[in-house]
Write a protein that holds these residues in place. Structure first.
Motif, PDB file in Angstrom:
ATOM      1  N   LEU A  11       0.820  -1.213   0.000  1.00  0.00           N
ATOM      2  CA  LEU A  11       0.000   0.000   0.000  1.00  0.00           C
ATOM      3  C   LEU A  11       0.856   1.266   0.000  1.00  0.00           C
ATOM      4  O   LEU A  11       0.551   2.247  -0.674  1.00  0.00           O
ATOM      5  CB  LEU A  11      -0.932  -0.016   1.217  1.00  0.00           C
ATOM      6  N   HIS A  12       1.956   1.208   0.739  1.00  0.00           N
ATOM      7  CA  HIS A  12       2.777   2.408   0.870  1.00  0.00           C
ATOM      8  C   HIS A  12       3.477   2.812  -0.421  1.00  0.00           C
ATOM      9  O   HIS A  12       3.821   3.987  -0.596  1.00  0.00           O
ATOM     10  CB  HIS A  12       3.808   2.216   1.989  1.00  0.00           C
ATOM     11  N   VAL A  13       3.693   1.875  -1.341  1.00  0.00           N
ATOM     12  CA  VAL A  13       4.344   2.278  -2.586  1.00  0.00           C
ATOM     13  C   VAL A  13       3.486   3.296  -3.329  1.00  0.00           C
ATOM     14  O   VAL A  13       3.998   4.279  -3.887  1.00  0.00           O
ATOM     15  CB  VAL A  13       4.672   1.048  -3.465  1.00  0.00           C
ATOM     16  N   SER A  14       2.178   3.116  -3.307  1.00  0.00           N
ATOM     17  CA  SER A  14       1.293   4.067  -3.992  1.00  0.00           C
ATOM     18  C   SER A  14       1.243   5.399  -3.255  1.00  0.00           C
ATOM     19  O   SER A  14       1.211   6.468  -3.888  1.00  0.00           O
ATOM     20  CB  SER A  14      -0.111   3.477  -4.114  1.00  0.00           C
ATOM     21  N   LEU A  15       1.236   5.361  -1.923  1.00  0.00           N
ATOM     22  CA  LEU A  15       1.187   6.603  -1.158  1.00  0.00           C
ATOM     23  C   LEU A  15       2.505   7.372  -1.274  1.00  0.00           C
ATOM     24  O   LEU A  15       2.504   8.597  -1.414  1.00  0.00           O
ATOM     25  CB  LEU A  15       0.867   6.304   0.307  1.00  0.00           C
ATOM     26  N   ALA A  16       3.632   6.656  -1.211  1.00  0.00           N
ATOM     27  CA  ALA A  16       4.915   7.329  -1.360  1.00  0.00           C
ATOM     28  C   ALA A  16       5.058   7.932  -2.755  1.00  0.00           C
ATOM     29  O   ALA A  16       5.651   9.002  -2.921  1.00  0.00           O
ATOM     30  CB  ALA A  16       6.051   6.351  -1.073  1.00  0.00           C
ATOM     31  N   ALA A  17       4.499   7.253  -3.753  1.00  0.00           N
ATOM     32  CA  ALA A  17       4.543   7.791  -5.119  1.00  0.00           C
ATOM     33  C   ALA A  17       3.621   8.990  -5.293  1.00  0.00           C
ATOM     34  O   ALA A  17       3.782   9.765  -6.241  1.00  0.00           O
ATOM     35  CB  ALA A  17       4.160   6.694  -6.112  1.00  0.00           C
ATOM     36  N   ALA A  18       2.686   9.160  -4.384  1.00  0.00           N
ATOM     37  CA  ALA A  18       1.721  10.255  -4.489  1.00  0.00           C
ATOM     38  C   ALA A  18       2.273  11.585  -4.014  1.00  0.00           C
ATOM     39  O   ALA A  18       1.786  12.640  -4.412  1.00  0.00           O
ATOM     40  CB  ALA A  18       0.460   9.911  -3.692  1.00  0.00           C
TER      41      ALA A  18
END
Length: 379
Positions: free
Chosen positions: A304-311
């Motif tokens: 999940l954090h990969v998408s949030l960090a990319a945001a």
């Protein structure tokens, strides 16, 4: 208006993929709480949260008895309003881990619905800063591993293209920790980032002492050196060392991060989307950190954090600890040491619903994984 028509929750015990020990605990299993929300226009949103080893049943009870019944009939697009409503209804137990973990399971399901309805991936809906984020490896650095295995794992991570490697510290003596750090640094060279994590093991004086001993090894950060509620202690440490101080995985509200940022007590915040209460508060912490010129390197939950960090623009690293492989049908896409944010609509996690269903039949049969279902709440 697209109303929430039904809600239910599961609790699944997932075994760890490899033995994991740090300075204060053993990671024996992951209790994974899943929430499913169905809307009147036929969409299904799935969110999740977790605990390490215990407390999952309390999170499930919070969902079953207090949170899920409040959702029925509400417009699923009003995520901020729903989060505030649920938070206000649980004031007697906030700020606290059980409440935040329960809120996160609901909030991530609502964000899944938002992204599905928009036909966009989470990393775009939440900000869209860049499509990939560097990974650092934790799996090869657990505290129980002997030095030769630490070195072997670190070399393998370097050769695989990882740009960062983290090892655990907190051995009884400074000399033991220094020997481990020195061996890994010598093995990987000066071009790879090396992080250390004490998991809240030290007092103020010991944290300052160990930071001084770790100084020659060019550490990317010193993580959770002492209790997470000791803001002043972290401020003292940060003022005494050139090593960046990282903290956040054991913090459960936006306000706690605000205290650290206001005092300059952390130069890296490691906000965990489950422990802070969901994507909604995670983004607030990330943007507050950006304003303070502080990096965000989230804890665990890489899927999940990969998408949030990319945001967001201030998240240089995602922690690599695979844990959902048993109940997902896709894997994190890794290219040249970086995770590529999923481009499919929703959270970007492909849940293996058939596997989840099969785990349900294992309940009570002596298998280490089990699933318990909350009776659906229907309007």
């Amino acid at each position: 208006m697209t109303s929430i028509e039904s809600a239910r929750a599961y609790l699944i015990d997932l075994p760890v993929k490899t033995p994991r020990h740090d300075a204060i605990q053993s990671f024996v299993k992951q209790e994974t709480i899943l929430v499913e929300l169905v809307t009147t226009d036929g969409l299904l949103g799935i969110g999740y949260s977790y605990t390490i080893g215990n407390g999952g049943s309390a999170v499930l009870a919070m969902l079953q008895e207090h949170l899920l019944p409040q959702l029925i009939g509400h417009d699923a697009t009003e995520i901020e309003a729903i989060w505030r409503m649920l938070w206000a209804s649980t004031l007697a137990t906030t700020v606290g881990a059980i409440t935040s973990l329960a809120l996160a399971a609901v909030d991530t399901a609502l964000w899944d619905l938002r992204c599905l309805r928009a036909d966009e991936p989470l990393w775009i809906q939440a900000g869209g800063a860049r499509p990939r984020v560097r990974l650092y490896d934790t799996e090869g650095g657990w505290l129980q591993l002997p030095v030769d295995e630490l070195v072997r794992n670190a070399k393998a991570s370097r050769d695989a293209g990882w740009r960062g490697i983290k090892i655990k510290v907190g051995k009884p003596s400074v000399a033991e920790d220094v020997a481990r750090i020195a061996a890994v640094r010598d093995a990987i060279g000066d071009e790879i980032d090396l992080m250390v994590d004490a998991n809240q093991a030290f007092s103020r004086s010991e944290a300052i002492r160990r930071a001084a001993a770790f100084g020659p090894y060019d550490l990317r950060w010193f993580e959770e050196p002492m209790r997470a509620d000791d803001v002043v202690g972290h401020q003292m440490l940060r003022e005494s060392t050139s090593i960046p101080v990282a903290v956040g995985e054991s913090m459960y509200s936006v306000g706690q991060f605000g205290d650290y940022l206001a005092r300059g007590a952390a130069t890296i915040v490691q906000v965990d989307v489950a422990r802070v209460g969901g994507i909604t508060p995670w983004l607030k912490v990330a943007h507050a950190a950006e304003v303070a010129n502080v990096e965000v390197c989230p804890h665990f939950l890489m899927e999940l954090h990969v998408s949030l960090a990319a945001a967001v623009p201030n998240a240089p690293y995602v922690e690599h600890i695979p844990q959902l492989d048993l109940i997902t049908s896709s894997r994190l896409r890794i290219e040249e040491g970086a995770a590529v944010a999923p481009n499919r609509p929703g959270l970007g996690i492909d849940w293996d619903l058939s596997m989840i269903s099969s785990l349900a039949s294992c309940a009570g049969s002596g298998v280490s994984r089990e699933i318990r279902e909350v009776d659906p709440v229907v309007q």
